[in-house]
Design a protein around this motif. Structure first.
Motif, PDB file in Angstrom:
ATOM      1  N   HIS A 189      -1.464  -2.184  -1.200  1.00  0.00           N
ATOM      2  CA  HIS A 189      -1.545  -0.981  -1.538  1.00  0.00           C
ATOM      3  C   HIS A 189      -2.406  -0.282  -0.825  1.00  0.00           C
ATOM      4  O   HIS A 189      -3.206  -0.855  -0.076  1.00  0.00           O
ATOM      5  CB  HIS A 189      -2.069  -0.877  -3.251  1.00  0.00           C
TER       6      HIS A 189
ATOM      7  N   CYS B  96      -2.246   5.974  -4.524  1.00  0.00           N
ATOM      8  CA  CYS B  96      -1.802   4.875  -3.654  1.00  0.00           C
ATOM      9  C   CYS B  96      -1.163   5.368  -2.330  1.00  0.00           C
ATOM     10  O   CYS B  96      -0.188   6.217  -2.540  1.00  0.00           O
ATOM     11  CB  CYS B  96      -0.980   3.757  -4.378  1.00  0.00           C
TER      12      CYS B  96
ATOM     13  N   GLU C 174      -0.012   3.540   0.088  1.00  0.00           N
ATOM     14  CA  GLU C 174       1.265   2.728   0.984  1.00  0.00           C
ATOM     15  C   GLU C 174       2.062   2.377   0.256  1.00  0.00           C
ATOM     16  O   GLU C 174       2.220   2.118  -1.136  1.00  0.00           O
ATOM     17  CB  GLU C 174       0.237   1.492   1.190  1.00  0.00           C
ATOM     18  N   PHE C 175       3.529   2.591   0.478  1.00  0.00           N
ATOM     19  CA  PHE C 175       4.563   2.386  -0.366  1.00  0.00           C
ATOM     20  C   PHE C 175       4.430   0.997  -0.859  1.00  0.00           C
ATOM     21  O   PHE C 175       4.524  -0.129  -0.213  1.00  0.00           O
ATOM     22  CB  PHE C 175       6.010   2.597   0.490  1.00  0.00           C
ATOM     23  N   CYS C 176       4.691   0.845  -2.231  1.00  0.00           N
ATOM     24  CA  CYS C 176       4.413  -0.408  -2.892  1.00  0.00           C
ATOM     25  C   CYS C 176       5.371  -0.763  -3.866  1.00  0.00           C
ATOM     26  O   CYS C 176       5.177  -1.694  -4.873  1.00  0.00           O
ATOM     27  CB  CYS C 176       2.923  -0.702  -3.438  1.00  0.00           C
TER      28      CYS C 176
ATOM     29  N   HIS D  43       5.605   3.532  -6.774  1.00  0.00           N
ATOM     30  CA  HIS D  43       4.414   3.818  -5.848  1.00  0.00           C
ATOM     31  C   HIS D  43       3.955   5.223  -5.979  1.00  0.00           C
ATOM     32  O   HIS D  43       2.778   5.375  -6.167  1.00  0.00           O
ATOM     33  CB  HIS D  43       4.807   3.550  -4.363  1.00  0.00           C
TER      34      HIS D  43
ATOM     35  N   MET E  10       1.292   5.948  -8.842  1.00  0.00           N
ATOM     36  CA  MET E  10      -0.056   4.955  -8.789  1.00  0.00           C
ATOM     37  C   MET E  10      -1.214   5.830  -8.668  1.00  0.00           C
ATOM     38  O   MET E  10      -1.707   5.710  -7.344  1.00  0.00           O
ATOM     39  CB  MET E  10       0.287   3.934  -8.060  1.00  0.00           C
TER      40      MET E  10
HETATM   41 CU1  CUA Z   1       0.402   1.020  -4.742  1.00  0.00          CU
HETATM   42 CU2  CUA Z   1       1.722   2.361  -3.499  1.00  0.00          CU
END
Ligand code: CUA
Length: 343
Positions: A177, A212, A214-216, A220, A223
């Motif tokens: 993340h 967030c 960062e693609f998680c 995502h 978040m």
């Molecule tokens: Cu955690 Cu995107």
């Protein structure tokens, strides 16, 4: 340019403007609220200035070239191409452009380096230390203290005192993340199996949104988190309330609500300090009612939204790991009455 073409050209800017106009706490690197974000903002301004100058120069050169383009008037010798003919004339501007590019790049690199050094120069005495953990798809926060009894946990909303350094220890429970509150600092990744540090200071009272970055996975985009910058006195009062365990239920309905909480799936994932619920799979709910949003910034924290969320989380956040909780109307009433006490 025709009317339609100009509208098409403007569309991305209109979309950006409307996105920026969405209500909520600020989430903008262009509205710095602390020293670190301020340094990054200055670097951004310098980069923008240089890029604008380069773009304008390239555009001007391009227009000049179109204007001065030799039309069919120029007679070329049959064995000489037009480039070979014009090359000696072009040499000087090309050398100048290369030199200017190298110089401007060097300026940006030096500015970048100096900004990085200044960012690391935050005095860290008397800092607030918070362990922040990334989960699919929410944020855990644990406020550290030398005295173990003063340690407490919360989720998705952190409070910090203005004017004091804050050290975040970032880690991830699952995938990568990235913690990003643009008004406070740059991005920092949370990498499974590692700890990274992020240090910042907030100088302006206010509420700041983070996301967030960062693609998680599936949720995502949902978040988000909130950083509330309080005065030191407000912060201490807030922290004292968070350190306290949840109050015991008082009314009959609240007591029933606690029972519903303990025997349904709630207690299998969540902690409520002061009760037997101590699971850590989901956000800590000890002071749930004191937070402004639900499900990591997905919904405003109102009783209606909370009830709908408990009954069917996937309606609002499709990928959420929290299962639907089938409850009778009476059970839901009792549970809501109990959750309301978690201030
Ligand atoms: Cu955690 Cu995107």
């Amino acid at each position: 340019m025709t009317m339609r073409a100009s509208l098409l050209f403007l569309l991305p800017f209109l979309l950006l403007a409307s996105a920026a106009a969405v209500a909520g706490p600020p989430q903008s690197a262009l509205e710095p609220a602390g020293v670190q974000a301020g340094e990054i903002y200055q670097l951004w301004r310098l980069t923008l200035l240089i890029c604008t100058l380069v773009f304008s120069a390239v555009l001007a050169g391009f227009l000049y070239a179109i204007w001065r383009a030799p039309r069919s008037k120029v007679q070329l010798a049959p064995d000489v191409t037009s480039f070979e003919q014009s090359e000696p004339r072009l040499r000087r501007p090309v050398v100048a452009a290369v030199a200017a590019s190298v110089l401007l790049l060097a300026v940006l690199i030096v500015a970048d380096f100096l900004t990085d050094r200044r960012l690391a120069r935050l005095p860290l005495t008397d800092a607030v230390r918070i362990e922040v953990s990334g989960h699919m798809w929410w944020w855990g926060a644990r406020y550290l203290d030398d005295e173990p009894s003063r340690i407490f946990s919360t989720a998705n909303e952190v409070h910090v005192p203005v004017g004091k350094p804050v050290i975040l220890k970032l880690s991830s429970a699952d995938v990568i993340h990235s913690f990003w509150a643009p008004s406070l600092h740059g991005k920092k990744d949370l990498i499974p199996g590692r700890t990274s540090l992020l240090q910042f200071r907030v100088d302006k009272l206010g509420v700041y949104r983070g996301q967030c970055a960062e693609f998680c996975g599936f949720e995502h985009a949902l978040m988000a988190f909130t950083v509330v910058a309080d005065t030191p006195a407000q912060y201490e009062a807030w922290a004292a309330r968070q350190r306290a365990p949840a109050p015991a239920p008082v009314t009959e309905l609240q007591k029933q609500g606690l029972q519903v909480f303990m025997r349904s799936t709630c207690a299998m994932c969540h902690t409520v300090a002061g009760t037997e619920a101590g699971a850590r799979l989901g956000p800590d709910l000890t002071h749930l009612a004191s937070r402004s949003t639900l499900a990591s910034g997905t919904l405003p924290n109102t009783p209606q939204h909370l009830a709908s969320w408990i009954l069917d989380p996937q309606r609002f956040k499709k990928g959420a790991n929290m299962p639907a909780t089938p409850l009778s109307a009476q059970e839901l009433d009792a549970l809501m009455a109990y959750l309301e006490t978690l201030r």
